[in-house]
Scaffold this active site. Structure first.
Site, PDB file in Angstrom:
ATOM      1  N   SER A 113       0.834  -1.209   0.000  1.00  0.00           N
ATOM      2  CA  SER A 113       0.000   0.000   0.000  1.00  0.00           C
ATOM      3  C   SER A 113       0.867   1.256   0.000  1.00  0.00           C
ATOM      4  CB  SER A 113      -0.886   0.035   1.252  1.00  0.00           C
ATOM      5  OG  SER A 113      -1.861  -0.954   1.179  1.00  0.00           O
ATOM      6  N   GLY A 125      -6.157  -3.434  -7.833  1.00  0.00           N
ATOM      7  CA  GLY A 125      -7.258  -2.514  -7.558  1.00  0.00           C
ATOM      8  C   GLY A 125      -6.745  -1.169  -7.077  1.00  0.00           C
ATOM      9  N   ARG A 149     -14.224  -6.300 -11.048  1.00  0.00           N
ATOM     10  CA  ARG A 149     -14.412  -5.660  -9.737  1.00  0.00           C
ATOM     11  C   ARG A 149     -15.141  -4.304  -9.854  1.00  0.00           C
ATOM     12  NH1 ARG A 149      -8.880  -6.077  -6.559  1.00  0.00           N
ATOM     13  NH2 ARG A 149     -10.206  -5.222  -4.919  1.00  0.00           N
ATOM     14  N   SER A 180     -13.296   2.511   2.329  1.00  0.00           N
ATOM     15  CA  SER A 180     -12.300   2.073   1.355  1.00  0.00           C
ATOM     16  C   SER A 180     -11.162   3.074   1.278  1.00  0.00           C
ATOM     17  CB  SER A 180     -12.950   1.922  -0.025  1.00  0.00           C
ATOM     18  OG  SER A 180     -11.933   1.880  -1.020  1.00  0.00           O
ATOM     19  N   GLN A 204      -8.811   2.962  -0.816  1.00  0.00           N
ATOM     20  CA  GLN A 204      -8.534   3.247  -2.226  1.00  0.00           C
ATOM     21  C   GLN A 204      -9.403   4.390  -2.722  1.00  0.00           C
ATOM     22  OE1 GLN A 204      -9.133  -0.548  -4.131  1.00  0.00           O
ATOM     23  NE2 GLN A 204      -7.258  -1.412  -3.296  1.00  0.00           N
ATOM     24  N   ASP A 253      -7.424  -7.176   4.569  1.00  0.00           N
ATOM     25  CA  ASP A 253      -6.518  -8.054   3.818  1.00  0.00           C
ATOM     26  C   ASP A 253      -6.053  -9.264   4.632  1.00  0.00           C
ATOM     27  OD1 ASP A 253      -6.755  -6.446   1.626  1.00  0.00           O
ATOM     28  OD2 ASP A 253      -4.934  -5.305   2.030  1.00  0.00           O
ATOM     29  N   LYS A 265     -13.167  -8.859  -3.881  1.00  0.00           N
ATOM     30  CA  LYS A 265     -11.710  -8.692  -3.889  1.00  0.00           C
ATOM     31  C   LYS A 265     -11.148  -9.431  -5.115  1.00  0.00           C
ATOM     32  CE  LYS A 265     -11.005  -6.025  -0.382  1.00  0.00           C
ATOM     33  NZ  LYS A 265     -10.400  -4.709  -0.602  1.00  0.00           N
ATOM     34  N   ARG A 279     -13.607 -13.961  -2.047  1.00  0.00           N
ATOM     35  CA  ARG A 279     -12.757 -14.591  -1.026  1.00  0.00           C
ATOM     36  C   ARG A 279     -13.539 -15.473  -0.054  1.00  0.00           C
ATOM     37  NH1 ARG A 279      -8.024  -9.920  -0.193  1.00  0.00           N
ATOM     38  NH2 ARG A 279      -6.844 -10.722  -1.973  1.00  0.00           N
ATOM     39  N   ARG A 289      -3.798 -13.860  -1.834  1.00  0.00           N
ATOM     40  CA  ARG A 289      -3.954 -14.031  -0.379  1.00  0.00           C
ATOM     41  C   ARG A 289      -4.603 -15.371  -0.028  1.00  0.00           C
ATOM     42  NH1 ARG A 289      -1.783  -9.317   1.442  1.00  0.00           N
ATOM     43  NH2 ARG A 289      -2.377  -7.496   0.262  1.00  0.00           N
TER      44      ARG A 289
HETATM   45  C1  S3P Z   1      -5.737  -0.986  -0.092  1.00  0.00           C
HETATM   46  C2  S3P Z   1      -6.980  -0.865   0.455  1.00  0.00           C
HETATM   47  C3  S3P Z   1      -7.867  -2.013   0.649  1.00  0.00           C
HETATM   48  C4  S3P Z   1      -7.114  -3.330   0.559  1.00  0.00           C
HETATM   49  C5  S3P Z   1      -6.177  -3.372  -0.591  1.00  0.00           C
HETATM   50  C6  S3P Z   1      -5.157  -2.265  -0.503  1.00  0.00           C
HETATM   51  C7  S3P Z   1      -4.941   0.238  -0.257  1.00  0.00           C
HETATM   52  O1  S3P Z   1      -8.864  -1.999  -0.339  1.00  0.00           O
HETATM   53  O2  S3P Z   1      -7.995  -4.411   0.520  1.00  0.00           O
HETATM   54  O3  S3P Z   1      -5.504  -4.613  -0.651  1.00  0.00           O
HETATM   55  O4  S3P Z   1      -3.711   0.134  -0.482  1.00  0.00           O
HETATM   56  O5  S3P Z   1      -5.520   1.321  -0.146  1.00  0.00           O
HETATM   57  P1  S3P Z   1     -10.196  -1.111  -0.209  1.00  0.00           P
HETATM   58  O6  S3P Z   1      -9.765   0.291  -0.142  1.00  0.00           O
HETATM   59  O7  S3P Z   1     -10.990  -1.395  -1.428  1.00  0.00           O
HETATM   60  O8  S3P Z   1     -10.861  -1.593   1.029  1.00  0.00           O
END
Ligand code: S3P
Length: 434
Positions: free
Chosen positions: A23, A94, A122, A166, A168, A314, A341, A345, A389
């Site tokens: 991340s 993602g 997704r 989220s 992200q 995660d 995901k 999962r 994972r």
């Molecule tokens: C992440 C946020 C998470 C996580 C992903 C990495 C990130 O996703 O599951 O593996 O680096 O911001 P979400 O923001 O969709 O929850």
């Protein structure tokens, strides 16, 4: 793709350096690209996902070199990205797609983001929606799936409450906010990982707020810098779980990221009886990192729901796969997010663990994996459906099974932790006297 056979047993012993956090690496690369001047990112993640981010940035005109585990980025400044000649491919990542969507929404040129089969399945509405509200024109495939075409520029700030927690999506909005007219605010019901916020401040952005509510001011001067990425806690958790499962194991994981918005998994493991100790915590570039010690111990089991889900999103596959090694089993609810995901999962885990003889009850929003009294796992042929994972979670469970387990397409672990199987083998005795 290669299958992997995992034999049970083999206590884990030793000291491990984890690859850089996935991340944090994405964020440092993106912000280094948008900054003025050079950045050096030491211990950049070896994860394929983070290579996808570098590749997309290169196609946007950022010069990047990777030498001696350090990524060197020649930042182009907030106005300096170039129109890519073809679609940007985020592959399995993602984070790459959603965060770059935020950056691209702020650009005066059109661009397209695409990904592999998994990523194209997704949901992208969660990021398209707020970026459209900011003024970006975005077209997606039916059902708001990638490829997504973005016509950006002329954004204005919004005040947005994310409907699904989220990191992200929060990050995409904050990154778009760099290019907007006026300030942009994001609020979330559960404080998700705050690496973007920490990194934005590190690069010189003006960001107000804390835990779960932030406001970014546009057009800051971001300045290139030297950074070091801490080890990846989400990858470390697989090794920690392996040490917890196999008797006589004891591990020391060096320089692991323990940012409080990521480290809830450690609290959970301790709450179910795991002897985990964090020692010598230090701050680097605003991120906390420490050495984590763990050894084998009997586990009580427990349940996970509500805000814990977003806080440990995660780690849930590995925690679920610990179920058969606990007294009471592991039960997870409020986690329907797991179904969108890299694979579904919940279904993939349920199928894999059942193949190994676990007793699993599947719910729309989670699963319950029965504890020790349901019997010992047995080796089986399992299919992680290309999900890194799940492959690692099943490989760790296989260490505590009777007989060998064959994992299909096991090299998918490279998406986040290419060294996983080699590290496991090394810790399981390759260096011990025979
Ligand atoms: C992440 C946020 C998470 C996580 C992903 C990495 C990130 O996703 O599951 O593996 O680096 O911001 P979400 O923001 O969709 O929850």
């Amino acid at each position: 793709m290669a299958k992997k056979v995992v034999s049970p047993g083999g206590n884990l012993d030793g000291v491990v350096e984890l690859p850089g956090d996935k991340s944090i690496s994405h964020r440092y690369a993106i912000l280094a690209g948008l900054a003025e001047g050079k950045s050096e990112i030491a211990n950049y993640a070896s994860a394929a996902d983070c290579r996808s981010t570098l590749e997309c940035l290169r196609r946007l005109g950022v010069e990047i070199e990777w030498r001696d585990r350090t990524v060197h980025v020649q930042g182009v400044g907030l106005e300096g990205l170039k129109e890519p000649r073809k679609a940007l491919d985020a592959e399995n990542s993602g984070s790459t797609m959603r965060m770059l969507a935020g950056v691209l929404a702020g650009q005066p040129f059109p661009s397209t983001l695409t990904g592999d089969d998994s990523l194209r399945r997704r949901p992208m509405k969660r990021v398209i929606e707020p970026l459209r509200q900011m003024g970006a024109k975005i077209q997606a495939r039916e059902g708001d799936r990638a490829p997504i075409e973005i016509r950006g520029g002329h954004l204005h700030g919004i005040d947005y409450a994310t409907p699904i927690p989220s990191a992200q999506v929060k990050s995409a909005i904050l990154l778009a906010g760099l290019f907007a007219e006026g300030a942009t605010s994001v609020r979330e019901s559960v404080a998700t990982r705050d690496h973007t916020e920490v990194a934005l401040r590190e690069f010189g952005a003006t960001l107000e707020g804390s835990r779960g509510a932030y406001r970014i001011h546009p057009r800051p001067k971001l300045t290139g810098r030297r950074l070091a990425v801490p080890g990846d806690l989400s990858g470390a958790v697989f090794l920690m779980a392996a040490a917890l499962i196999v008797p006589e194991s004891s591990l020391m994981l060096h320089n692991v990221g323990v940012n409080p918005t990521r480290a809830k998994v450690i609290d959970f493991l301790i709450s179910i009886g795991a002897p985990v100790h964090i020692v010598s915590v230090q701050s680097q570039n605003g991120e906390l990192a420490g050495d984590v010690a763990v050894r084998h111990a009997p586990l009580a089991g427990g349940s996970i729901s509500g805000p814990q889900v977003a806080e440990m999103i995660d780690e849930l596959p590995m925690l679920a796969a610990l179920g058969p090694f606990t007294e009471k089993g592991i039960e997870i609810h409020d986690a329907k997010e797991l179904r969108v995901k890299e694979s579904d999962r919940i279904a993939t885990l349920a199928e894999g663990l059942r193949a190994m003889g676990a007793q699993v009850e599947e719910f729309p929003d989670g699963l319950r994996v029965a504890g020790r009294s349901a019997g010992k796992l047995r080796g089986a042929k399992v299919d992680p459906q290309g999900d890194h994972r799940i492959a690692m979670a099943l490989a760790v469970a296989a260490l505590g099974a009777e007989g060998d387990t064959t994992i299909r397409d096991a090299d998918c672990v490279g998406v986040s932790f290419p060294e996983f199987f080699d590290t496991l083998e090394r810790l399981r005795g390759a260096e011990k006297p025979v």
